[in-house]
Design a protein around this motif. Structure first.
Motif, PDB file in Angstrom:
ATOM      1  N   GLY A 141      -0.632 -16.989 -23.568  1.00 27.82           N
ATOM      2  CA  GLY A 141      -1.302 -18.021 -24.349  1.00 27.82           C
ATOM      3  C   GLY A 141      -0.305 -18.889 -25.088  1.00 27.82           C
ATOM      4  N   TYR A 142       0.725 -18.272 -25.637  1.00 28.33           N
ATOM      5  CA  TYR A 142       1.777 -19.012 -26.338  1.00 28.33           C
ATOM      6  C   TYR A 142       2.496 -19.956 -25.370  1.00 28.33           C
ATOM      7  CZ  TYR A 142       6.033 -20.005 -28.970  1.00 28.33           C
ATOM      8  OH  TYR A 142       7.080 -20.646 -29.601  1.00 28.33           O
ATOM      9  N   ILE A 143       2.788 -19.456 -24.179  1.00 28.57           N
ATOM     10  CA  ILE A 143       3.461 -20.278 -23.161  1.00 28.57           C
ATOM     11  C   ILE A 143       2.579 -21.457 -22.773  1.00 28.57           C
ATOM     12  CG2 ILE A 143       4.279 -20.315 -20.766  1.00 28.57           C
ATOM     13  CD1 ILE A 143       5.136 -17.385 -21.162  1.00 28.57           C
ATOM     14  N   LEU A 144       1.291 -21.197 -22.579  1.00 26.81           N
ATOM     15  CA  LEU A 144       0.372 -22.252 -22.163  1.00 26.81           C
ATOM     16  C   LEU A 144       0.184 -23.316 -23.240  1.00 26.81           C
ATOM     17  CD1 LEU A 144      -2.297 -20.025 -20.391  1.00 26.81           C
ATOM     18  CD2 LEU A 144      -0.915 -21.803 -19.293  1.00 26.81           C
ATOM     19  N   LEU A 145       0.174 -22.885 -24.486  1.00 24.62           N
ATOM     20  CA  LEU A 145      -0.025 -23.826 -25.583  1.00 24.62           C
ATOM     21  C   LEU A 145       1.196 -24.701 -25.830  1.00 24.62           C
ATOM     22  CD1 LEU A 145      -1.921 -21.597 -28.171  1.00 24.62           C
ATOM     23  CD2 LEU A 145      -2.836 -23.590 -26.949  1.00 24.62           C
ATOM     24  N   ASN A 146       2.357 -24.220 -25.442  1.00 26.83           N
ATOM     25  CA  ASN A 146       3.595 -24.923 -25.762  1.00 26.83           C
ATOM     26  C   ASN A 146       4.290 -25.552 -24.561  1.00 26.83           C
ATOM     27  OD1 ASN A 146       4.354 -24.327 -28.805  1.00 26.83           O
ATOM     28  ND2 ASN A 146       3.476 -22.445 -27.967  1.00 26.83           N
ATOM     29  N   ASN A 147       3.632 -25.502 -23.407  1.00 26.12           N
ATOM     30  CA  ASN A 147       4.232 -26.080 -22.208  1.00 26.12           C
ATOM     31  C   ASN A 147       3.156 -26.726 -21.344  1.00 26.12           C
ATOM     32  OD1 ASN A 147       7.240 -24.906 -22.107  1.00 26.12           O
ATOM     33  ND2 ASN A 147       5.865 -23.273 -22.784  1.00 26.12           N
ATOM     34  N   LEU A 197      -9.202 -28.469  -4.158  1.00 24.38           N
ATOM     35  CA  LEU A 197      -9.987 -28.631  -5.376  1.00 24.38           C
ATOM     36  C   LEU A 197     -10.521 -27.301  -5.901  1.00 24.38           C
ATOM     37  CD1 LEU A 197     -12.034 -31.807  -4.382  1.00 24.38           C
ATOM     38  CD2 LEU A 197     -10.238 -31.707  -6.104  1.00 24.38           C
ATOM     39  N   ARG A 198     -11.303 -27.409  -6.983  1.00 21.75           N
ATOM     40  CA  ARG A 198     -11.959 -26.254  -7.614  1.00 21.75           C
ATOM     41  C   ARG A 198     -10.930 -25.194  -7.995  1.00 21.75           C
ATOM     42  NH1 ARG A 198     -15.378 -27.642  -3.246  1.00 21.75           N
ATOM     43  NH2 ARG A 198     -17.257 -28.706  -4.000  1.00 21.75           N
ATOM     44  N   SER A 199      -9.958 -25.630  -8.748  1.00 22.44           N
ATOM     45  CA  SER A 199      -8.870 -24.743  -9.137  1.00 22.44           C
ATOM     46  C   SER A 199      -9.233 -23.820 -10.295  1.00 22.44           C
ATOM     47  CB  SER A 199      -7.647 -25.584  -9.536  1.00 22.44           C
ATOM     48  OG  SER A 199      -6.543 -24.761  -9.863  1.00 22.44           O
ATOM     49  N   PHE A 200     -10.100 -24.301 -11.200  1.00 24.30           N
ATOM     50  CA  PHE A 200     -10.361 -23.571 -12.450  1.00 24.30           C
ATOM     51  C   PHE A 200     -11.756 -22.961 -12.475  1.00 24.30           C
ATOM     52  CE2 PHE A 200     -11.854 -23.302 -16.831  1.00 24.30           C
ATOM     53  CZ  PHE A 200     -10.804 -22.653 -17.451  1.00 24.30           C
ATOM     54  N   PRO A 201     -11.844 -21.650 -12.770  1.00 24.41           N
ATOM     55  CA  PRO A 201     -10.765 -20.669 -12.926  1.00 24.41           C
ATOM     56  C   PRO A 201     -10.420 -20.021 -11.577  1.00 24.41           C
ATOM     57  CG  PRO A 201     -12.840 -19.647 -13.473  1.00 24.41           C
ATOM     58  CD  PRO A 201     -13.165 -21.068 -13.099  1.00 24.41           C
ATOM     59  N   SER A 202      -9.501 -19.089 -11.586  1.00 24.61           N
ATOM     60  CA  SER A 202      -9.122 -18.393 -10.361  1.00 24.61           C
ATOM     61  C   SER A 202     -10.122 -17.285 -10.042  1.00 24.61           C
ATOM     62  CB  SER A 202      -7.722 -17.789 -10.502  1.00 24.61           C
ATOM     63  OG  SER A 202      -7.472 -16.885  -9.435  1.00 24.61           O
ATOM     64  N   GLY A 203     -10.810 -17.436  -8.920  1.00 29.19           N
ATOM     65  CA  GLY A 203     -11.752 -16.400  -8.501  1.00 29.19           C
ATOM     66  C   GLY A 203     -11.053 -15.114  -8.112  1.00 29.19           C
ATOM     67  N   HIS A 204      -9.848 -15.226  -7.567  1.00 33.36           N
ATOM     68  CA  HIS A 204      -9.095 -14.031  -7.179  1.00 33.36           C
ATOM     69  C   HIS A 204      -8.666 -13.234  -8.413  1.00 33.36           C
ATOM     70  CE1 HIS A 204      -8.984 -15.744  -3.173  1.00 33.36           C
ATOM     71  NE2 HIS A 204      -8.355 -14.675  -2.721  1.00 33.36           N
ATOM     72  N   GLN A 222      -1.694 -21.575  -5.193  1.00 34.45           N
ATOM     73  CA  GLN A 222      -3.126 -21.801  -5.065  1.00 34.45           C
ATOM     74  C   GLN A 222      -3.770 -22.077  -6.427  1.00 34.45           C
ATOM     75  OE1 GLN A 222      -4.498 -22.498  -2.402  1.00 34.45           O
ATOM     76  NE2 GLN A 222      -4.593 -20.891  -0.862  1.00 34.45           N
ATOM     77  N   HIS A 223      -3.081 -21.711  -7.497  1.00 37.20           N
ATOM     78  CA  HIS A 223      -3.646 -21.891  -8.837  1.00 37.20           C
ATOM     79  C   HIS A 223      -2.558 -22.176  -9.863  1.00 37.20           C
ATOM     80  CE1 HIS A 223      -7.890 -20.942  -8.276  1.00 37.20           C
ATOM     81  NE2 HIS A 223      -7.520 -19.995  -7.428  1.00 37.20           N
ATOM     82  N   TRP A 224      -2.999 -22.766 -10.989  1.00 35.13           N
ATOM     83  CA  TRP A 224      -2.157 -22.926 -12.164  1.00 35.13           C
ATOM     84  C   TRP A 224      -2.209 -21.637 -12.972  1.00 35.13           C
ATOM     85  CZ3 TRP A 224       0.277 -27.504 -11.809  1.00 35.13           C
ATOM     86  CH2 TRP A 224      -0.357 -28.555 -11.154  1.00 35.13           C
ATOM     87  N   LEU A 225      -1.273 -21.490 -13.889  1.00 31.08           N
ATOM     88  CA  LEU A 225      -1.252 -20.299 -14.734  1.00 31.08           C
ATOM     89  C   LEU A 225      -2.525 -20.206 -15.582  1.00 31.08           C
ATOM     90  CD1 LEU A 225       0.325 -17.807 -15.691  1.00 31.08           C
ATOM     91  CD2 LEU A 225       1.365 -19.253 -17.461  1.00 31.08           C
ATOM     92  N   ILE A 226      -3.021 -21.336 -16.074  1.00 21.83           N
ATOM     93  CA  ILE A 226      -4.230 -21.330 -16.903  1.00 21.83           C
ATOM     94  C   ILE A 226      -5.435 -20.823 -16.110  1.00 21.83           C
ATOM     95  CG2 ILE A 226      -4.745 -23.750 -16.358  1.00 21.83           C
ATOM     96  CD1 ILE A 226      -5.533 -21.896 -19.656  1.00 21.83           C
TER      97      ILE A 226
END
Length: 224
Positions: A23-29, A129-136, A176-180
């Motif tokens: 969460g810290y990484i996502l908020l700051n990058n 498309l449809r990246s968010f969220p990761s179903g896997h 296939q997905h972003w970290l978020i």
């Protein structure tokens, strides 16, 4: 609920710490910069092959397969896995197809908008498309947290925790997905594993549900 936390507090704490760090990484990058940093490590044939195949542990089909196998071990555990996955999958589908249908995946974003090339894992069919969220990630955490919560072996608990994390991270590694996406997906999966633990293990269900399906059917025939 007390039993759940008493028997699994270490892994829940470990997961909470992992979420806090990410969460810290996502908020700051920026998510693009995060993905670039991870993608820079793609290219080793052995690691690429590992993540190419381990990502299938997050397939919905795999979750159904495990649930089916457990029908012949414990009906309660089979239903627990099935309902946890289905509940999480419904939320994921609503987010993917109704709320965020136009969120581009890394491959599309880098190729169509940033005009930059990503290092891709050979043999992986890329989605757009449809990246968010990761179903896997959702499926992996729903499945493996169900197994983690219901096993008494500390070794297996750690194995299941690591498998959930590795299967989820593989989605970012293969672009296939972003970290978020995997961050939120993992939360949804974990929450449903906890909710349905309360339903199936924190209530007064008959112990007969802990028997295999074939035994239950055999006992039913004998009663008739």
């Amino acid at each position: 609920m007390k039993i759940l936390f008493k028997n699994n507090w270490f892994y829940l704490l470990l997961y909470a710490i992992t979420l806090a760090v990410l969460g810290y990484i996502l908020l700051n990058n920026d998510k693009v910069q995060i993905h670039k940093a991870i993608n820079a490590h793609v290219g080793n044939v052995y690691i690429d092959t590992f993540f190419k195949y381990v990502t299938h542990l997050g397939d919905g089909v795999f979750a159904f397969l495990v649930a089916t196998v457990f029908l012949f071990i414990s009906v309660r555990k089979s239903l627990y896995i099935l309902f946890s996955y289905l509940g999480a999958a419904i939320i994921s589908s609503l987010l993917k197809y109704v709320v965020y249908p136009d969120v581009f995946r890394p491959h599309s974003t880098f190729g169509y908008f940033l005009h930059e090339d990503l290092k891709l894992v050979e043999g992986v069919e890329m989605s757009a498309l449809r990246s968010f969220p990761s179903g896997h990630a959702l499926s992996a955490f729903a499945l493996f947290f169900c197994l983690l919560f219901t096993t008494k072996s500390q070794v297996l608990k750690m194995v299941f925790f690591l498998l959930a994390c590795i299967a989820s991270f593989s989605r970012v590694y293969i672009s296939q997905h972003w970290l978020i996406d995997i961050y939120v997906g993992s939360i949804i999966g974990a929450v449903f594993a906890i909710l349905f633990y309360i339903v199936f293990y924190n209530t007064t269900y008959s112990n007969t549900l802990d028997k295999p399906l074939n035994v239950l059917l055999k006992n039913k025939k004998q009663r008739v």
